[in-house]
Design a protein around this motif. Structure first.
Motif, PDB file in Angstrom:
ATOM      1  N   ILE A  75       0.841  -1.199   0.000  1.00  0.00           N
ATOM      2  CA  ILE A  75       0.000   0.000   0.000  1.00  0.00           C
ATOM      3  C   ILE A  75       0.877   1.250   0.000  1.00  0.00           C
ATOM      4  CG2 ILE A  75      -1.613   1.354   1.408  1.00  0.00           C
ATOM      5  CD1 ILE A  75      -2.915  -1.309   2.216  1.00  0.00           C
ATOM      6  N   THR A  76       1.930   1.250   0.816  1.00  0.00           N
ATOM      7  CA  THR A  76       2.828   2.398   0.894  1.00  0.00           C
ATOM      8  C   THR A  76       3.555   2.622  -0.428  1.00  0.00           C
ATOM      9  OG1 THR A  76       3.146   1.960   3.249  1.00  0.00           O
ATOM     10  CG2 THR A  76       4.749   3.393   2.184  1.00  0.00           C
ATOM     11  N   ILE A  77       4.024   1.544  -1.043  1.00  0.00           N
ATOM     12  CA  ILE A  77       4.698   1.663  -2.340  1.00  0.00           C
ATOM     13  C   ILE A  77       3.723   2.189  -3.393  1.00  0.00           C
ATOM     14  CG2 ILE A  77       5.752   0.339  -4.223  1.00  0.00           C
ATOM     15  CD1 ILE A  77       7.046  -1.413  -2.064  1.00  0.00           C
ATOM     16  N   GLY A  78       2.493   1.715  -3.355  1.00  0.00           N
ATOM     17  CA  GLY A  78       1.479   2.191  -4.290  1.00  0.00           C
ATOM     18  C   GLY A  78       1.189   3.675  -4.109  1.00  0.00           C
ATOM     19  N   LEU A  79       1.094   4.130  -2.860  1.00  0.00           N
ATOM     20  CA  LEU A  79       0.878   5.560  -2.606  1.00  0.00           C
ATOM     21  C   LEU A  79       2.056   6.392  -3.106  1.00  0.00           C
ATOM     22  CD1 LEU A  79      -0.694   5.493   0.971  1.00  0.00           C
ATOM     23  CD2 LEU A  79      -1.790   6.203  -1.160  1.00  0.00           C
ATOM     24  N   PHE A  80       3.269   5.898  -2.876  1.00  0.00           N
ATOM     25  CA  PHE A  80       4.447   6.629  -3.341  1.00  0.00           C
ATOM     26  C   PHE A  80       4.460   6.709  -4.865  1.00  0.00           C
ATOM     27  CE2 PHE A  80       8.909   6.745  -4.683  1.00  0.00           C
ATOM     28  CZ  PHE A  80       9.276   7.956  -4.122  1.00  0.00           C
ATOM     29  N   LEU A  81       4.158   5.592  -5.536  1.00  0.00           N
ATOM     30  CA  LEU A  81       4.116   5.612  -7.000  1.00  0.00           C
ATOM     31  C   LEU A  81       3.008   6.528  -7.515  1.00  0.00           C
ATOM     32  CD1 LEU A  81       4.849   1.874  -7.868  1.00  0.00           C
ATOM     33  CD2 LEU A  81       6.379   3.843  -8.064  1.00  0.00           C
ATOM     34  N   GLY A  82       1.889   6.598  -6.779  1.00  0.00           N
ATOM     35  CA  GLY A  82       0.821   7.536  -7.137  1.00  0.00           C
ATOM     36  C   GLY A  82       1.281   8.978  -7.038  1.00  0.00           C
ATOM     37  N   ILE A  83       2.043   9.290  -5.984  1.00  0.00           N
ATOM     38  CA  ILE A  83       2.575  10.648  -5.830  1.00  0.00           C
ATOM     39  C   ILE A  83       3.554  10.969  -6.958  1.00  0.00           C
ATOM     40  CG2 ILE A  83       4.071  12.077  -4.364  1.00  0.00           C
ATOM     41  CD1 ILE A  83       2.690  10.748  -1.956  1.00  0.00           C
ATOM     42  N   VAL A  84       4.394   9.997  -7.312  1.00  0.00           N
ATOM     43  CA  VAL A  84       5.333  10.213  -8.413  1.00  0.00           C
ATOM     44  C   VAL A  84       4.571  10.413  -9.730  1.00  0.00           C
ATOM     45  CG1 VAL A  84       7.182   9.150  -9.777  1.00  0.00           C
ATOM     46  CG2 VAL A  84       7.228   9.003  -7.293  1.00  0.00           C
ATOM     47  N   LEU A  85       3.491   9.677  -9.934  1.00  0.00           N
ATOM     48  CA  LEU A  85       2.679   9.838 -11.148  1.00  0.00           C
ATOM     49  C   LEU A  85       2.046  11.228 -11.197  1.00  0.00           C
ATOM     50  CD1 LEU A  85       1.465   8.537 -13.701  1.00  0.00           C
ATOM     51  CD2 LEU A  85      -0.451   7.828 -12.275  1.00  0.00           C
ATOM     52  N   ILE A  86       1.516  11.684 -10.080  1.00  0.00           N
ATOM     53  CA  ILE A  86       0.940  13.030 -10.029  1.00  0.00           C
ATOM     54  C   ILE A  86       2.019  14.078 -10.311  1.00  0.00           C
ATOM     55  CG2 ILE A  86      -0.080  14.743  -8.465  1.00  0.00           C
ATOM     56  CD1 ILE A  86      -1.574  12.383  -7.155  1.00  0.00           C
ATOM     57  N   ALA A  87       3.203  13.893  -9.719  1.00  0.00           N
ATOM     58  CA  ALA A  87       4.306  14.824  -9.959  1.00  0.00           C
ATOM     59  C   ALA A  87       4.726  14.800 -11.428  1.00  0.00           C
ATOM     60  CB  ALA A  87       5.488  14.475  -9.062  1.00  0.00           C
ATOM     61  N   PHE A  88       4.707  13.626 -12.045  1.00  0.00           N
ATOM     62  CA  PHE A  88       5.065  13.510 -13.455  1.00  0.00           C
ATOM     63  C   PHE A  88       4.051  14.216 -14.340  1.00  0.00           C
ATOM     64  CE2 PHE A  88       4.978  11.264 -17.546  1.00  0.00           C
ATOM     65  CZ  PHE A  88       6.302  11.421 -17.933  1.00  0.00           C
TER      66      PHE A  88
END
Length: 140
Positions: A75-88
């Motif tokens: 879940i934590t890795i998924g949230l981090f990847l979501g934040i990176v996607l939003i930043a991208f």
């Protein structure tokens, strides 16, 4: 023999090897010979590789032993990847010309902007969490 005792023995052996190599280097009268430098570089790569393997082994072993921690980690890795996607998505990809005439391409500019945006989002979330938790404690 458990893994803790084995690890202590391996660490002691590596420590003894490094002490011997240290005194060999101190014994050099002129400059450090390239063969001694090569030994140190090779030893540092071996130790780095062993440390990475040991860390990955114990992390994955503990994650697969405890399924609830594995779920929380995913879940934590998924949230981090979501934040990176939003930043991208919000990253700027314009070419930048530096003072010395070098041009940073749009791909590199997008990657740098993504990293900065990720940092800003995580920093704001961190400060917000600290303020919220302190406000909650103060409210009690």
């Amino acid at each position: 023999m458990n893994i803790y005792k084995l690890t202590k023995i391996v660490v002691a052996i590596i420590g003894l090897i490094s002490v011997v190599l240290f005194f060999i280097t101190l014994g050099q009268t002129q400059t450090i010979d390239s063969s001694v430098t090569g030994i140190f570089i090779f030893l540092s790569y071996v130790v780095l590789f062993a440390a990475i393997i040991a860390v990955l082994y114990f992390v994955f072993r503990n994650l697969f032993k405890h399924k609830d921690e594995l779920k929380q980690t995913l879940i934590t890795i998924g949230l981090f990847l979501g934040i990176v996607l939003i930043a991208f998505i919000f990253a700027d990809s314009t070419e930048v010309k530096l003072k010395d005439g070098i041009v940073i391409g749009s791909g590199y500019s997008k990657a740098i902007s993504t990293g900065l945006n990720t940092f800003y989002i995580l920093a704001i979330a961190s400060v917000g969490t600290l303020v919220f938790s302190n406000f909650k404690k103060f409210k009690k």
